[in-house]
Design an enzyme around this catalytic site. Structure first.
Site, PDB file in Angstrom:
ATOM      1  N   LYS A 165       0.867   2.971  -2.995  1.00  0.00           N
ATOM      2  CA  LYS A 165       1.459   4.216  -2.507  1.00  0.00           C
ATOM      3  C   LYS A 165       2.105   5.028  -3.638  1.00  0.00           C
ATOM      4  O   LYS A 165       2.293   6.231  -3.514  1.00  0.00           O
ATOM      5  CB  LYS A 165       2.431   3.941  -1.379  1.00  0.00           C
ATOM      6  CG  LYS A 165       1.656   3.582  -0.127  1.00  0.00           C
ATOM      7  CD  LYS A 165       2.478   3.407   1.094  1.00  0.00           C
ATOM      8  CE  LYS A 165       1.592   3.046   2.269  1.00  0.00           C
ATOM      9  NZ  LYS A 165       0.938   1.716   2.132  1.00  0.00           N
TER      10      LYS A 165
HETATM   11  C1  LIG Z   1      -0.270   1.288   2.769  1.00  0.00           C
HETATM   12  C2  LIG Z   1      -0.998   0.108   2.236  1.00  0.00           C
HETATM   13  C3  LIG Z   1      -2.309  -0.203   2.646  1.00  0.00           C
HETATM   14  C4  LIG Z   1      -3.049   0.588   3.706  1.00  0.00           C
HETATM   15  O1  LIG Z   1      -3.405   1.864   3.273  1.00  0.00           O
HETATM   16  P1  LIG Z   1      -3.764   3.002   4.328  1.00  0.00           P
HETATM   17  O2  LIG Z   1      -3.983   4.225   3.515  1.00  0.00           O
HETATM   18  O3  LIG Z   1      -2.558   3.122   5.222  1.00  0.00           O
HETATM   19  O4  LIG Z   1      -4.965   2.563   5.074  1.00  0.00           O
HETATM   20  C5  LIG Z   1      -2.950  -1.300   2.058  1.00  0.00           C
HETATM   21  N1  LIG Z   1      -2.320  -2.068   1.137  1.00  0.00           N
HETATM   22  C6  LIG Z   1      -1.069  -1.803   0.720  1.00  0.00           C
HETATM   23  C7  LIG Z   1      -0.436  -2.696  -0.287  1.00  0.00           C
HETATM   24  C8  LIG Z   1      -0.357  -0.700   1.240  1.00  0.00           C
HETATM   25  O5  LIG Z   1       0.898  -0.463   0.822  1.00  0.00           O
END
Ligand SMILES: *Cc1c(COP(=O)(O)O)cnc(C)c1O
Length: 461
Positions: A112
């Site tokens: 993120k």
């Molecule tokens: C948020 C997240 C995901 C999922 O991603 P999306 O875009 O919500 O599908 C997968 N792995 C990690 C470590 C995340 O923080």
């Protein structure tokens, strides 16, 4: 060509990219989508020459057309700098016969960071362009991960403040410390007595309080959100796929023009949707393998066309994927329904009212770019362990869901394409479960000590 944005539910249309970034969500509750898809304006042969920043520019200039070149370069160069611990920003690594795109080299060691590093710059630039003369106050509810990434992204960004609300007692010790030790002068963290839903409803109530809004307004502030449905988070993610493709060509693993599959660990459907957008831009993507954990709503949906959230919420070792309503799926539903806002709005209403909807056969056709797969907890642990034994490379639990899904897809011999597994978190973020998977957990040891122990046994990092 100018790309404008409209609501998936028919309310707004003809909205510029910068306005859509400021608004985040449409007034009718829908999500902003581009009215048409731009093409990548660079030949595939040239992609290997581009750095991450240059790739991001090639992608973002096609979608965010009302930002000037100078503005976009400012945003990209401010976001993707030394705060990443790897010059490549998103390195592609080959381990055994697998390829991983590591998206965890930012401040909070999870993916993120990639989008939340640039959102503050896209947002403050948008405010300036649109002559919004206000200091923006970001409110974010978090179940753990997004909070720290948002804090880190907005810390000390001029013209912004950020307040994060988390459930006191509902996040891990490391996550809580990551948030409360944040040093930015414009940041605040609030522990709420309650759960994540309480935080979320509280934030929504603040957003909808007209009196408070008016008072803030007169003092020179406005509210905004760093939520994952903002196009300012979605569009930068398209770059991952274009960059990975370029690196695969550069390394001689594929030839320019070959089809490449991607396996994406999915929760809110944001990251994999960005891959789909990359395909719409003309990137030669074969299949998009949508990897779920035991909360396998998406797996069921891709296999039956029935989206049904009426089921038990399971707490897994990949918590960032423990989601039963994948908000960004609405953008795909809108698209495969022939960009018909009414059809989409009906389905979303059904989801709100009954917790489910079913798509017709014609729409199911539109899912052919995707393959749904999921991994149970045993498979996640087994995958971490076997990859470690085979290659010495340690992956985290979220990445392991994807690696397991990737194996399932390949075992079915669906195509001959190479695939890239999207690696969304560092194993150091979920150390205890990773160490348990490879049989090195010690109950006596605290989480911080375990980090040192993991470091001693893994070959890389
Ligand atoms: C948020 C997240 C995901 C999922 O991603 P999306 O875009 O919500 O599908 C997968 N792995 C990690 C470590 C995340 O923080």
């Amino acid at each position: 060509m100018d790309i404008l944005y409209r609501s998936t539910r028919g309310g707004e249309s003809g909205v510029t990219a910068s306005r859509a970034v400021i608004k985040g969500l449409c007034d009718d509750g829908g999500l902003f989508v581009p009215e048409s898809f731009p093409r990548l304006n660079i030949s595939l042969d040239r992609l290997p020459e581009l750095s991450y920043r240059e790739t991001a520019y090639e992608v973002m200039k096609e979608f965010l057309t009302d930002y000037t070149k100078e503005e976009l370069l400012y945003c990209i160069n401010s976001a993707y700098d030394e705060k990443f611990d790897d010059e490549e920003i998103a390195p592609l690594v080959k381990k055994g016969d697998m390829y991983f795109l590591e998206l965890f080299h930012g401040r909070t060691i999870a993916f993120k960071d990639m989008a939340l590093s640039i959102l503050p710059y896209l947002l403050t630039t948008a405010l300036k362009k649109n002559n919004v003369d206000k200091e923006v106050v970001i409110l974010t509810a978090t179940s753990g991960d997004t909070g720290k990434a948002a804090l880190a992204g907005f810390a000390d960004v001029p013209g912004t403040r950020i307040i994060v609300f988390y459930p006191k007692g509902g996040v891990s010790r490391i996550q809580e410390l990551q948030m409360v030790t944040e040093k930015g002068k414009n940041t605040k963290v609030v522990g709420v007595k309650g759960n994540f839903d309480d935080c979320q409803s509280g934030v929504k109530a603040i957003f909808n309080d007209e009196e408070l809004k008016a008072e803030l307004n007169s003092e020179g502030f406005c509210f905004s959100s760093a939520n994952s449905i903002n196009i300012g988070r979605l569009i930068p993610q398209v770059s991952y796929y274009v960059y990975a493709y370029g690196r695969m060509v550069k390394g001689g693993h594929i030839k320019a023009g070959d089809k490449l599959d991607f396996t994406v660990p999915t929760g809110n459907f944001g990251n994999i949707l960005a891959a789909f957008y990359a395909k719409q831009m003309g990137l030669p993507i074969g299949k998009l393998i949508c990897a779920s954990n035991e909360n396998k709503v998406l797996y069921d949906f891709f296999n039956t066309g029935d989206y049904d959230r009426n089921r038990e919420f399971i707490l897994t070792t990949s918590p960032s994927m423990d989601i039963l309503i994948s908000s960004n799926l609405e953008r795909l539903i809108y698209f495969i329904g022939g960009c018909d806002p009414k059809k989409n709005a009906d389905l979303m209403r059904s989801l709100e009212k009954n917790g489910r909807y079913e798509i017709d056969d014609k729409m199911k056709e539109g899912l052919k770019d995707f393959y749904g797969a999921y991994a149970g907890e045993d498979e996640v642990f087994e995958t971490i362990d076997s990859i470690y034994k085979e290659t010495g490379y340690v992956i985290d639990t979220h990445t392991a869901v994807a690696a397991a899904a990737d194996r399932k897809y390949k075992a079915g011999a669906h195509d001959e394409n190479r695939s890239v597994i999207i690696s969304t978190a560092s194993p150091y973020k979920f150390t205890r479960n990773v160490m348990r998977a490879i049989g090195k957990e010690n109950d006596e040891t605290d989480d911080f000590k375990l980090v040192d122990e993991l470091s001693a046994i893994s070959y890389r990092m």
